[in-house]
Design an enzyme around this catalytic site. Structure first.
Site, PDB file in Angstrom:
ATOM      1  N   ARG A  53      46.584  40.991  14.720  1.00 17.45           N
ATOM      2  CA  ARG A  53      46.328  41.307  13.314  1.00 17.45           C
ATOM      3  C   ARG A  53      44.907  40.908  12.923  1.00 17.45           C
ATOM      4  O   ARG A  53      44.696  40.151  11.987  1.00 17.45           O
ATOM      5  CB  ARG A  53      47.335  40.603  12.412  1.00 17.45           C
ATOM      6  N   CYS A  54      43.950  41.442  13.667  1.00 20.24           N
ATOM      7  CA  CYS A  54      42.555  41.164  13.341  1.00 20.24           C
ATOM      8  C   CYS A  54      41.750  42.444  13.512  1.00 20.24           C
ATOM      9  O   CYS A  54      42.270  43.457  13.979  1.00 20.24           O
ATOM     10  CB  CYS A  54      41.992  40.029  14.206  1.00 20.24           C
ATOM     11  N   GLY A  55      40.490  42.389  13.158  1.00 20.84           N
ATOM     12  CA  GLY A  55      39.638  43.568  13.230  1.00 20.84           C
ATOM     13  C   GLY A  55      39.430  44.089  14.640  1.00 20.84           C
ATOM     14  O   GLY A  55      39.072  45.247  14.832  1.00 20.84           O
TER      15      GLY A  55
END
Length: 166
Positions: A53-55
């Site tokens: 859940r990150c860029g």
């Protein structure tokens, strides 16, 4: 007796340091089974710590493409999810593996969640971070320039930080 114990501890420390290689480590896979990294001897290893859940999560697609292209030539990606950076890898390893399989169709090995910094840092990452540091991307290469630009947009000084600061 005290001298003997101190000498023994010093000798064990020297033996541990001198004998240690990437292949001496054991890790747990995504179903909790112990795996020796010696199983990967003779292969080219890309060891990554990831978050779902990150860029950078979409990079799973590119990682899988690399794996598909080069795995037949002895290339392996060893994925170690880590939840230490902004809680960006929530859930169990089974949930993470399902997410990565469903969304990115990954086929490379995924291992149990670990910590890569701090008091509970996995010994593998202690070892890896003690090796030669990041020397930067080759910005004369299109891919290197892309990676450098992408990371610099997030943090202009990313390449000057130690692993513990990232």
């Amino acid at each position: 007796m005290k001298k003997f114990i101190v000498s023994l501890m010093a000798m064990m420390g020297v033996l541990t340091i001198s004998a240690q290689s990437i292949y001496d480590f054991k890790v747990k896979d995504d179903v909790g089974q112990e795996v020796s990294l010696s199983d990967y001897k003779g292969k080219v290893l890309l060891i990554v710590n990831t978050a779902t859940r990150c860029g950078f999560t979409p990079q799973y697609k590119e990682l899988e493409a690399l794996y598909e292209k080069y795995s037949k030539d002895g290339f392996e990606i060893l994925d170690f999810p880590c939840n230490q950076f902004g809680q960006q890898a929530p859930g169990t390893i089974q949930e993470i593996h399902q997410f990565c399989t469903v969304n990115f169709n990954i086929n490379f090995p995924q291992f149990d969640k670990i910590e890569v910094n701090g008091a509970n840092e996995h010994p593998l990452y202690t070892f890896l971070k003690a090796q030669k540091g990041f020397g930067g991307f080759d910005t004369n290469d299109q891919r290197g320039k892309f990676m450098d630009d992408m990371l610099r947009k997030k943090d202009a000084n990313y390449d000057k930080k130690s692993a513990d600061e990232c």
